[in-house]
Design a protein around this motif. Structure first.
Motif, short mmCIF file in Angstrom:
data_model
loop_
_atom_site.label_atom_id
_atom_site.label_comp_id
_atom_site.label_asym_id
_atom_site.label_seq_id
_atom_site.Cartn_x
_atom_site.Cartn_y
_atom_site.Cartn_z
N ALA A 38 0.07 -3.29 1.28
CA ALA A 38 0.04 -2.46 2.49
C ALA A 38 -0.85 -1.24 2.28
O ALA A 38 -1.58 -0.84 3.20
N LEU A 39 -0.83 -0.65 1.10
CA LEU A 39 -1.72 0.48 0.81
C LEU A 39 -3.17 0.04 0.86
O LEU A 39 -4.03 0.78 1.34
N GLU A 41 -4.32 -2.53 2.68
CA GLU A 41 -4.63 -2.82 4.09
C GLU A 41 -4.88 -1.53 4.87
O GLU A 41 -5.70 -1.50 5.78
N ALA A 42 -4.17 -0.46 4.48
CA ALA A 42 -4.35 0.83 5.14
C ALA A 42 -5.61 1.54 4.66
O ALA A 42 -6.00 2.56 5.22
N LEU A 44 -6.05 2.98 1.68
CA LEU A 44 -5.81 4.08 0.76
C LEU A 44 -6.34 3.76 -0.63
O LEU A 44 -6.96 4.60 -1.27
N ILE A 78 4.35 4.39 6.50
CA ILE A 78 3.33 4.11 5.50
C ILE A 78 1.93 4.50 5.98
O ILE A 78 1.13 5.05 5.21
N GLU A 79 1.62 4.25 7.25
CA GLU A 79 0.29 4.61 7.76
C GLU A 79 0.09 6.12 7.70
O GLU A 79 -0.98 6.60 7.33
N ALA A 80 1.12 6.88 8.07
CA ALA A 80 1.04 8.34 8.01
C ALA A 80 0.96 8.82 6.57
O ALA A 80 0.20 9.75 6.25
N CYS A 82 -0.36 7.27 4.05
CA CYS A 82 -1.72 6.99 3.57
C CYS A 82 -2.69 8.05 4.09
O CYS A 82 -3.56 8.52 3.36
N ARG A 83 -2.53 8.42 5.35
CA ARG A 83 -3.41 9.45 5.93
C ARG A 83 -3.19 10.80 5.25
O ARG A 83 -4.15 11.51 4.94
#
Length: 112
Positions: A38-39, A41-42, A44, A78-80, A82-83
């Motif tokens: 997931a990291l 894919e995002a 990061l 998770i998206e936040a 990573c940002r």
């Protein structure tokens, strides 16, 4: 010691050397391979790939993933997370650049 062993031993000090398999990286972080995917894919972290196509992670990437995990464990999506981690890295880089520029300007001013 053969040359290839010397080269490998030197890589152990390199924070960017992809020394960890996905399974080992997940174990070190106390998370799952799905979290690491997931990291990726995002955007990061981007693991390197072995010749067989397996994901490999560096110590630097594990530190970034650990910071993201801290945020996720605190309830951040998770998206936040990573940002936030990406912005923290950008801020650190900008602060380092500012310090370097001030130092250079200070050094230059001392020469005149």
């Amino acid at each position: 010691m053969p040359a290839e062993n010397t080269r490998a031993a030197g890589n152990l000090d390199d924070d960017d050397y992809p020394a960890y398999t996905m399974g080992r990286a997940a174990d070190v972080l106390g998370t799952t391979p799905a979290f690491l995917r997931a990291l990726g894919e995002a955007g990061l972290i981007t693991p390197l790939r072995s010749e067989g196509g397996h994901r490999r992670y560096s110590r630097r990437q594990l530190r970034v993933a650990a910071r993201a995990r801290e945020l996720v464990d605190q309830g951040t999506p998770i998206e936040a997370a990573c940002r936030i981690v990406a912005l923290e890295d950008q801020l650190d880089a900008a602060l380092r650049l500012g310090r370097d520029m001030r130092r250079r300007l200070g050094d230059h001013g001392a020469d005149t």
